[in-house]
Design an enzyme around this catalytic site. Structure first.
Site, PDB file in Angstrom:
ATOM      1  N   GLU A  49      -2.339 -11.582  12.028  1.00  0.00           N
ATOM      2  CA  GLU A  49      -3.046 -10.626  12.891  1.00  0.00           C
ATOM      3  C   GLU A  49      -4.491 -11.074  13.060  1.00  0.00           C
ATOM      4  OE1 GLU A  49      -2.151  -6.941  10.861  1.00  0.00           O
ATOM      5  OE2 GLU A  49      -0.007  -7.148  11.291  1.00  0.00           O
ATOM      6  N   HIS A 153      -5.177  -3.504  11.522  1.00  0.00           N
ATOM      7  CA  HIS A 153      -3.889  -4.187  11.731  1.00  0.00           C
ATOM      8  C   HIS A 153      -3.624  -4.269  13.229  1.00  0.00           C
ATOM      9  CE1 HIS A 153      -2.178  -4.159   7.555  1.00  0.00           C
ATOM     10  NE2 HIS A 153      -3.083  -3.195   7.398  1.00  0.00           N
ATOM     11  N   GLU A 206      -4.641   0.499  13.919  1.00  0.00           N
ATOM     12  CA  GLU A 206      -3.698  -0.489  14.470  1.00  0.00           C
ATOM     13  C   GLU A 206      -4.078  -0.805  15.913  1.00  0.00           C
ATOM     14  OE1 GLU A 206      -0.669  -2.041  13.693  1.00  0.00           O
ATOM     15  OE2 GLU A 206      -0.190  -1.230  11.710  1.00  0.00           O
TER      16      GLU A 206
HETATM   17 ZN   LIG Z   1      -0.642  -5.707   9.645  1.00  0.00          ZN
END
Ligand SMILES: [Zn+2]
Length: 232
Positions: A49, A153, A206
Site C-alpha cells: 500500500e 491503509h 482506508e
Molecule cells: Zn492495509
C-alpha cells in the site's frame, strides 16, 4: 505553524528519529511533534500500500517544521515497502501479528485485487508480537502515549473507528467516505484489536482505490489539516 511554498515540497523539513530496525535492518523512523504527542499516524504497515506512504510524506513535506501534536511514521514495514510485499521480510502479515487475546496461528487470507476472492495466504508469524516491526511500533506507542493512533491503509475507502470518536467522524465528513465501526470480517491479531484491548483508540483510515493524483488532490489536504491541528 505555516506551510512551505510548493518549491520546497521535495524534501522533508526536519529529521526523524529511529525507533527500531526492520528484519532486514532498515531504520524504523518517526517524525516527532514539537509539542506533546496527541496523535500518532502511521502508513505502510502493508508494504503493497505504497500510496499511503507517499500521501503522508507529501503532507509532511508541506510543513515548515514538526507537527504541533502529531507523530508521523511513513513506513511501518520498510522491508515490505522496498520489496512491494504486503508482509515483512519474514513473509509475515504484520497486521495479524499484534499480541491480542484472539491472535491465531492460521494463515491469513487476503485479496490480490478488490475483485478477487480472499485466497492469497500469509503467515501471522510464529507467535503473537514476534516481528521486530510490531514490537518497535508498540514500544513507540508506549513511549509517546498518543491519545489516538491513525493507521493508514488502502483501498477500502472508509473510516473505521470502533470508538466512534469525534476525530473519526471528522475524517469521514472531511473525506466524504463512509464511517464504519467494523471492517466486516474477522481480524485477529490486528492493530485495531490490540488498541481495543489496551485502551488505545485506533482510527483506520482506508484510502479509496484511486490514482496517485486523485489521492494527492483529495486526501493530502486532509492529512495536512491533521498534521497542522493545534487542538488535537
Ligand atoms: Zn492495509
Amino acid at each position: 505553524m505555516s506551510l512551505r511554498p510548493r518549491q520546497q515540497w521535495g524534501t522533508i523539513p526536519f529529521e526523524p528519529e529511529s525507533y527500531g530496525r526492520s528484519v532486514l535492518g532498515a531504520p524504523l523512523e518517526v517524525w516527532k511533534p514539537s509539542g506533546g504527542c496527541r496523535t500518532l499516524i502511521f502508513a505502510g504497515i502493508h508494504g503493497e500500500e505504497a500510496e499511503t506512504t507517499f500521501a503522508l510524506s507529501r503532507a509532511l513535506r508541506q510543513l515548515d517544521g514538526p507537527s504541533p501534536h502529531c507523530a508521523v511514521v511513513l513506513a511501518a514495514n520498510p522491508d515490505g515497502s522496498i520489496r512491494g510485499t504486503r508482509g515483512n521480510a519474514h513473509g509475515v502479515e504484520l497486521n495479524r501479528n499484534f499480541p491480542t487475546s484472539d491472535w491465531q496461528s492460521a494463515l491469513v487470507p487476503h485479496r490480490s485485487t478488490l475483485d478477487d476472492p480472499r485466497d492469497v495466504l500469509l503467515s501471522p508469524g510464529p507467535q503473537p508480537g514476534s516481528e521486530p516491526e510490531v514490537q518497535a511500533l508498540l514500544a513507540l506507542i508506549r513511549e509517546l502515549k498518543p491519545e489516538v493512533v491513525i493507521s493508514l491503509h488502502a483501498p477500502l475507502a472508509c473510516i473505521d473507528d470502533a470508538n466512534q470518536s469525534a476525530l473519526g467522524r471528522w475524517l469521514a465528513e472531511r473525506t466524504g467516505m463512509p464511517f464504519v465501526t467494523d471492517v466486516g470480517y474477522p481480524t485477529p491479531g490486528s492493530f485495531g484489536t490490540w488498541g481495543k484491548e489496551n485502551g488505545v483508540p485506533v482510527v483506520t483510515y482506508e484510502f479509496p482505490l484511486a490514482s496517485t493524483d486523485a489521492l494527492v488532490r483529495e486526501h493530502v489536504p486532509v492529512l495536512v489539516e491533521l498534521l497542522t491541528r493545534t487542538d488535537g
